[in-house]
Design a protein around this motif. Sequence first.
Motif, mmCIF file in Angstrom:
data_model
loop_
_atom_site.group_PDB
_atom_site.id
_atom_site.type_symbol
_atom_site.label_atom_id
_atom_site.label_comp_id
_atom_site.label_asym_id
_atom_site.label_seq_id
_atom_site.Cartn_x
_atom_site.Cartn_y
_atom_site.Cartn_z
ATOM 1 N N SER A 10 15.381 21.588 -14.597
ATOM 2 C CA SER A 10 15.259 20.535 -13.582
ATOM 3 C C SER A 10 14.544 21.060 -12.340
ATOM 4 N N TRP A 11 14.586 22.377 -12.106
ATOM 5 C CA TRP A 11 13.791 22.990 -11.035
ATOM 6 C C TRP A 11 12.375 23.299 -11.519
ATOM 7 N N ALA A 12 12.268 23.912 -12.678
ATOM 8 C CA ALA A 12 10.961 24.346 -13.177
ATOM 9 C C ALA A 12 10.012 23.170 -13.373
ATOM 10 N N GLU A 13 10.551 22.000 -13.731
ATOM 11 C CA GLU A 13 9.720 20.833 -13.978
ATOM 12 C C GLU A 13 9.404 20.040 -12.710
ATOM 13 N N CYS A 14 9.892 20.536 -11.572
ATOM 14 C CA CYS A 14 9.534 19.943 -10.269
ATOM 15 C C CYS A 14 9.203 21.096 -9.320
ATOM 16 N N PRO A 15 8.016 21.710 -9.468
ATOM 17 C CA PRO A 15 7.677 22.913 -8.691
ATOM 18 C C PRO A 15 7.834 22.780 -7.181
ATOM 19 N N PRO A 16 7.518 21.646 -6.552
ATOM 20 C CA PRO A 16 7.705 21.579 -5.090
ATOM 21 C C PRO A 16 9.159 21.783 -4.669
ATOM 22 N N ALA A 17 10.093 21.216 -5.426
ATOM 23 C CA ALA A 17 11.509 21.404 -5.115
ATOM 24 C C ALA A 17 11.916 22.860 -5.322
ATOM 25 N N HIS A 18 11.427 23.446 -6.407
ATOM 26 C CA HIS A 18 11.724 24.846 -6.698
ATOM 27 C C HIS A 18 11.212 25.748 -5.576
ATOM 28 N N GLU A 19 9.991 25.505 -5.137
ATOM 29 C CA GLU A 19 9.404 26.337 -4.085
ATOM 30 C C GLU A 19 10.164 26.194 -2.771
ATOM 31 N N LEU A 20 10.624 24.989 -2.470
ATOM 32 C CA LEU A 20 11.332 24.792 -1.204
ATOM 33 C C LEU A 20 12.653 25.555 -1.178
ATOM 34 N N VAL A 21 13.446 25.466 -2.236
ATOM 35 C CA VAL A 21 14.719 26.190 -2.216
ATOM 36 C C VAL A 21 14.510 27.695 -2.280
ATOM 37 N N LYS A 22 13.448 28.147 -2.933
ATOM 38 C CA LYS A 22 13.148 29.574 -2.897
ATOM 39 C C LYS A 22 12.834 30.024 -1.485
ATOM 40 N N SER A 23 12.133 29.199 -0.730
ATOM 41 C CA SER A 23 11.808 29.566 0.653
ATOM 42 C C SER A 23 13.067 29.600 1.507
ATOM 43 N N TRP A 24 14.015 28.716 1.252
ATOM 44 C CA TRP A 24 15.261 28.736 1.995
ATOM 45 C C TRP A 24 16.054 30.002 1.701
ATOM 46 N N LYS A 78 0.824 -1.204 0.000
ATOM 47 C CA LYS A 78 0.000 0.000 0.000
ATOM 48 C C LYS A 78 0.859 1.254 0.000
ATOM 49 N N LYS A 79 1.970 1.210 0.715
ATOM 50 C CA LYS A 79 2.873 2.363 0.719
ATOM 51 C C LYS A 79 3.468 2.580 -0.667
ATOM 52 N N MET A 80 3.760 1.482 -1.363
ATOM 53 C CA MET A 80 4.302 1.614 -2.710
ATOM 54 C C MET A 80 3.262 2.164 -3.681
ATOM 55 N N GLU A 81 2.003 1.911 -3.430
ATOM 56 C CA GLU A 81 0.980 2.553 -4.249
ATOM 57 C C GLU A 81 1.080 4.063 -4.111
ATOM 58 N N TRP A 82 1.289 4.522 -2.877
ATOM 59 C CA TRP A 82 1.462 5.963 -2.663
ATOM 60 C C TRP A 82 2.701 6.466 -3.389
ATOM 61 N N VAL A 83 3.798 5.715 -3.313
ATOM 62 C CA VAL A 83 5.039 6.117 -3.992
ATOM 63 C C VAL A 83 4.791 6.263 -5.486
ATOM 64 N N ARG A 84 4.123 5.288 -6.084
ATOM 65 C CA ARG A 84 3.865 5.357 -7.527
ATOM 66 C C ARG A 84 2.989 6.546 -7.896
ATOM 67 N N GLU A 85 2.083 6.898 -7.031
ATOM 68 C CA GLU A 85 1.181 8.009 -7.305
ATOM 69 C C GLU A 85 1.827 9.374 -7.064
ATOM 70 N N ASN A 86 2.770 9.461 -6.114
ATOM 71 C CA ASN A 86 3.188 10.769 -5.620
ATOM 72 C C ASN A 86 4.669 11.083 -5.677
ATOM 73 N N ALA A 87 5.534 10.094 -5.690
ATOM 74 C CA ALA A 87 6.969 10.370 -5.608
ATOM 75 C C ALA A 87 7.464 11.082 -6.855
ATOM 76 N N THR A 88 8.375 12.026 -6.674
ATOM 77 C CA THR A 88 8.966 12.728 -7.811
ATOM 78 C C THR A 88 10.312 12.139 -8.211
ATOM 79 N N CYS A 89 10.944 11.373 -7.318
ATOM 80 C CA CYS A 89 12.213 10.744 -7.682
ATOM 81 C C CYS A 89 12.055 9.225 -7.654
#
Length: 354
Positions: free
Chosen positions: A337-351, A250-261
Amino acid sequence: MDLPPAPNGLYNRWNLALHWGNCSGPNCHVRNNLLKCGACRAVYYCGGAHQRAHRPQHKSSCNLIKNARAQLAQEEAALRARPGDMFLEANPFETARGSFWRFTPTRPYMQARFDLISTLLNIKTGAAVEEALEHSLDMLQLNPGDNQGIRSHVPALYLRLGRDQEAYDFIKWYGTIGAQSGYEWGNPESPFLNLHDEDVFEPLGGIAKALFDLSIIVSLVNVKVRLLLDIRGLEKEFNKPAKRNTSYEKKMEWVRENATCDVLYKRRDIVERTEWTDLVAALESQAKEVFDRVEGRNKHYWPALRSPELHAAAIPTAYSPGSPEEVKLVFRNTWYSWAECPPAHELVKSWHAA
């Protein structure tokens, strides 16, 4: 999930914004029976109508790629037909492999191949990025000394394709084996890019400090940030009282649905845990350490990432390390590589804003 897996069997690339596996026509999501553009071979269409509709936007890049392919084919044919002489042995793709650039007659071919990579990367499709990566890796095998700076954009291409594990293996090689003072770059028997399935969770050790190429250091931040976000998401989902005893499947179902890497696909030991707090803290510390390393190398990079519209069209020029001019090249190597992964882009901008 009705999306097909990536060629490596993983789904994570569908959580990235790179255009993958469907028609490039206007607002078309058809995935089956696609036809490849015969000229550039880097975009696909569901039929002639959408190919014609997309032609005004595609024409310029298409012609550039078509011409670059023709030039490369011409240079390769000339190099393969060239008889051996005092300047270069016959069949250089075998006899000179590992030190290609050292022989002047090979350079027009290497430049033509570099130009094809550049034109391919004008197109934001998975097929174009994959081909650019394949050319880049083969050019590095031909000439590990890398007089053309190919290595600088490779980790970000891996990231754009959702191949984070391979990005990390590449980066670690340059930060360990390739950073050794006695490494013999001109010896074709020297081990080259021979690290595979390295531990992306491991402490940085001296890797970040051993790396000098700013584009590669930036990509190391991206690798750690994406994994941090995936582990945070896993922790948030399965720390809910009703889900704390959820099965690995079940956890792997979540990974397949949500993981970016793609890292978690091979890390059952991580996914089946019931507590990830220590991993989240460790990854955040590692990511911020490399984030600070980027800041120390060039204080202009993170501000550029916050204002991409000011840098997207900038043309790289001669530069010195730490200068605004260096950022023009590094931005070009890493921005998508940042623009195509908005969550990563937003996190480093916040830092950077903190």
